[in-house]
Design a protein around this motif. Structure first.
Motif, PDB file in Angstrom:
ATOM      1  N   THR A  83       0.859  -1.182   0.000  1.00  0.00           N
ATOM      2  CA  THR A  83       0.000   0.000   0.000  1.00  0.00           C
ATOM      3  C   THR A  83       0.893   1.228   0.000  1.00  0.00           C
ATOM      4  O   THR A  83       1.887   1.280   0.720  1.00  0.00           O
ATOM      5  N   GLN A  84       0.533   2.202  -0.835  1.00  0.00           N
ATOM      6  CA  GLN A  84       1.313   3.434  -0.903  1.00  0.00           C
ATOM      7  C   GLN A  84       0.420   4.594  -1.314  1.00  0.00           C
ATOM      8  O   GLN A  84      -0.633   4.395  -1.902  1.00  0.00           O
ATOM      9  N   GLU A  85       0.865   5.810  -0.966  1.00  0.00           N
ATOM     10  CA  GLU A  85       0.108   7.007  -1.308  1.00  0.00           C
ATOM     11  C   GLU A  85       0.300   7.347  -2.780  1.00  0.00           C
ATOM     12  O   GLU A  85       1.390   7.206  -3.307  1.00  0.00           O
ATOM     13  N   ALA A  86      -0.775   7.807  -3.403  1.00  0.00           N
ATOM     14  CA  ALA A  86      -0.715   8.285  -4.779  1.00  0.00           C
ATOM     15  C   ALA A  86      -0.907   9.800  -4.753  1.00  0.00           C
ATOM     16  O   ALA A  86      -1.518  10.332  -3.825  1.00  0.00           O
ATOM     17  N   PRO A  87      -0.371  10.520  -5.741  1.00  0.00           N
ATOM     18  CA  PRO A  87      -0.500  11.978  -5.740  1.00  0.00           C
ATOM     19  C   PRO A  87      -1.940  12.433  -5.966  1.00  0.00           C
ATOM     20  O   PRO A  87      -2.704  11.772  -6.657  1.00  0.00           O
ATOM     21  N   ILE A  88      -2.287  13.583  -5.369  1.00  0.00           N
ATOM     22  CA  ILE A  88      -3.563  14.245  -5.636  1.00  0.00           C
ATOM     23  C   ILE A  88      -3.268  15.680  -6.061  1.00  0.00           C
ATOM     24  O   ILE A  88      -2.194  16.205  -5.790  1.00  0.00           O
ATOM     25  N   HIS A  89      -4.226  16.299  -6.723  1.00  0.00           N
ATOM     26  CA  HIS A  89      -4.018  17.658  -7.226  1.00  0.00           C
ATOM     27  C   HIS A  89      -3.929  18.639  -6.068  1.00  0.00           C
ATOM     28  O   HIS A  89      -4.636  18.510  -5.070  1.00  0.00           O
ATOM     29  N   SER A  90      -3.055  19.621  -6.214  1.00  0.00           N
ATOM     30  CA  SER A  90      -2.815  20.580  -5.123  1.00  0.00           C
ATOM     31  C   SER A  90      -4.038  21.452  -4.826  1.00  0.00           C
ATOM     32  O   SER A  90      -4.159  21.985  -3.725  1.00  0.00           O
ATOM     33  N   SER A  91      -4.961  21.580  -5.770  1.00  0.00           N
ATOM     34  CA  SER A  91      -6.159  22.386  -5.525  1.00  0.00           C
ATOM     35  C   SER A  91      -7.144  21.680  -4.601  1.00  0.00           C
ATOM     36  O   SER A  91      -8.072  22.303  -4.098  1.00  0.00           O
ATOM     37  N   LYS A  92      -6.934  20.392  -4.352  1.00  0.00           N
ATOM     38  CA  LYS A  92      -7.823  19.626  -3.479  1.00  0.00           C
ATOM     39  C   LYS A  92      -7.397  19.680  -2.023  1.00  0.00           C
ATOM     40  O   LYS A  92      -8.038  19.069  -1.168  1.00  0.00           O
ATOM     41  N   VAL A  93      -6.309  20.371  -1.717  1.00  0.00           N
ATOM     42  CA  VAL A  93      -5.849  20.471  -0.334  1.00  0.00           C
ATOM     43  C   VAL A  93      -5.802  21.929   0.100  1.00  0.00           C
ATOM     44  O   VAL A  93      -5.632  22.833  -0.714  1.00  0.00           O
ATOM     45  N   MET A  94      -5.983  22.128   1.416  1.00  0.00           N
ATOM     46  CA  MET A  94      -5.960  23.458   1.994  1.00  0.00           C
ATOM     47  C   MET A  94      -5.059  23.416   3.215  1.00  0.00           C
ATOM     48  O   MET A  94      -5.061  22.430   3.953  1.00  0.00           O
ATOM     49  N   LEU A  95      -4.301  24.467   3.431  1.00  0.00           N
ATOM     50  CA  LEU A  95      -3.398  24.513   4.577  1.00  0.00           C
ATOM     51  C   LEU A  95      -4.187  24.424   5.878  1.00  0.00           C
ATOM     52  O   LEU A  95      -5.287  24.958   5.990  1.00  0.00           O
ATOM     53  N   TYR A  96      -3.608  23.734   6.870  1.00  0.00           N
ATOM     54  CA  TYR A  96      -4.314  23.420   8.113  1.00  0.00           C
ATOM     55  C   TYR A  96      -3.482  23.880   9.299  1.00  0.00           C
ATOM     56  O   TYR A  96      -2.283  23.618   9.368  1.00  0.00           O
ATOM     57  N   SER A  97      -4.125  24.553  10.250  1.00  0.00           N
ATOM     58  CA  SER A  97      -3.462  24.988  11.474  1.00  0.00           C
ATOM     59  C   SER A  97      -3.694  23.935  12.551  1.00  0.00           C
ATOM     60  O   SER A  97      -4.835  23.689  12.945  1.00  0.00           O
ATOM     61  N   THR A  98      -2.618  23.299  13.015  1.00  0.00           N
ATOM     62  CA  THR A  98      -2.747  22.274  14.051  1.00  0.00           C
ATOM     63  C   THR A  98      -3.024  22.891  15.411  1.00  0.00           C
ATOM     64  O   THR A  98      -3.601  22.242  16.280  1.00  0.00           O
ATOM     65  N   LYS A  99      -2.628  24.145  15.615  1.00  0.00           N
ATOM     66  CA  LYS A  99      -2.846  24.811  16.896  1.00  0.00           C
ATOM     67  C   LYS A  99      -4.320  25.123  17.126  1.00  0.00           C
ATOM     68  O   LYS A  99      -4.843  24.952  18.227  1.00  0.00           O
ATOM     69  N   GLN A 100      -5.012  25.599  16.076  1.00  0.00           N
ATOM     70  CA  GLN A 100      -6.409  26.000  16.232  1.00  0.00           C
ATOM     71  C   GLN A 100      -7.386  25.085  15.494  1.00  0.00           C
ATOM     72  O   GLN A 100      -8.588  25.342  15.472  1.00  0.00           O
ATOM     73  N   ASN A 101      -6.857  24.009  14.868  1.00  0.00           N
ATOM     74  CA  ASN A 101      -7.670  23.016  14.147  1.00  0.00           C
ATOM     75  C   ASN A 101      -8.628  23.655  13.143  1.00  0.00           C
ATOM     76  O   ASN A 101      -9.839  23.424  13.166  1.00  0.00           O
ATOM     77  N   VAL A 102      -8.075  24.460  12.259  1.00  0.00           N
ATOM     78  CA  VAL A 102      -8.880  25.153  11.261  1.00  0.00           C
ATOM     79  C   VAL A 102      -8.087  25.243   9.951  1.00  0.00           C
ATOM     80  O   VAL A 102      -6.861  25.322   9.975  1.00  0.00           O
ATOM     81  N   THR A 103      -8.806  25.183   8.805  1.00  0.00           N
ATOM     82  CA  THR A 103      -8.146  25.364   7.507  1.00  0.00           C
ATOM     83  C   THR A 103      -8.170  26.838   7.151  1.00  0.00           C
ATOM     84  O   THR A 103      -9.040  27.578   7.598  1.00  0.00           O
ATOM     85  N   SER A 104      -7.207  27.229   6.311  1.00  0.00           N
ATOM     86  CA  SER A 104      -7.118  28.629   5.938  1.00  0.00           C
ATOM     87  C   SER A 104      -6.407  28.770   4.601  1.00  0.00           C
ATOM     88  O   SER A 104      -5.619  27.907   4.210  1.00  0.00           O
ATOM     89  N   ARG A 105      -6.701  29.880   3.932  1.00  0.00           N
ATOM     90  CA  ARG A 105      -5.948  30.219   2.727  1.00  0.00           C
ATOM     91  C   ARG A 105      -4.616  30.807   3.151  1.00  0.00           C
ATOM     92  O   ARG A 105      -4.418  31.175   4.311  1.00  0.00           O
ATOM     93  N   VAL A 106      -3.723  30.945   2.181  1.00  0.00           N
ATOM     94  CA  VAL A 106      -2.391  31.462   2.474  1.00  0.00           C
ATOM     95  C   VAL A 106      -2.264  32.883   1.939  1.00  0.00           C
ATOM     96  O   VAL A 106      -2.874  33.230   0.922  1.00  0.00           O
ATOM     97  N   CYS A 107      -1.529  33.709   2.666  1.00  0.00           N
ATOM     98  CA  CYS A 107      -1.174  35.027   2.167  1.00  0.00           C
ATOM     99  C   CYS A 107       0.312  35.231   2.449  1.00  0.00           C
ATOM    100  O   CYS A 107       0.920  34.464   3.189  1.00  0.00           O
TER     101      CYS A 107
END
Length: 116
Positions: free
Chosen positions: A70-94
């Motif tokens: 079993t191994q990971e396969a690539p996914i498109h970068s538009s399907k992922v969003m940056l995630y803050s582990t401290k506040q458990n929330v997704t966010s866009r990048v600036c």
């Protein structure tokens, strides 16, 4: 007329290797993982524990048994969003500048700096 050999195109991506991301669409929607590898030529990323594919291996030597990998396969970068582990929330990048004048990535929602 001779064909010119084209250089591979590299796409600008909002994620880098080592970032924590959350999948926002597809069969693994909602999963959180770390980016193992970024593939800017195809605008894809490998995320740990996401898009797992199974590969059946035949036995190579006599007397050896086959296996299932079993191994990971690539996914498109538009399907992922940056995630803050401290506040458990997704966010866009600036992008912003530090006191020293260095350009760094920052999460819009939390103000968390991603680059050291």
């Amino acid at each position: 007329m001779a064909n010119k050999k084209q250089q591979p195109k590299f796409y600008k991506m909002h994620v880098k290797t080592g970032d924590t991301v959350q999948v926002i669409s597809g069969k693994d929607k909602g999963k959180v993982g770390e980016v193992i590898q970024a593939l800017p030529q195809m605008s894809q990323v490998l995320v740990k524990g996401v898009n797992i594919k199974t590969k059946h291996m035949k036995p190579q030597a006599e007397g050896e048994s086959g296996s299932i990998l079993t191994q990971e396969a690539p996914i498109h970068s538009s399907k992922v969003m940056l995630y803050s582990t401290k506040q458990n929330v997704t966010s866009r990048v600036c992008y912003t500048f530090t006191q020293e004048g260095k350009k760094v990535r920052m999460l819009k929602k939390t103000g968390e700096i991603l680059d050291k």
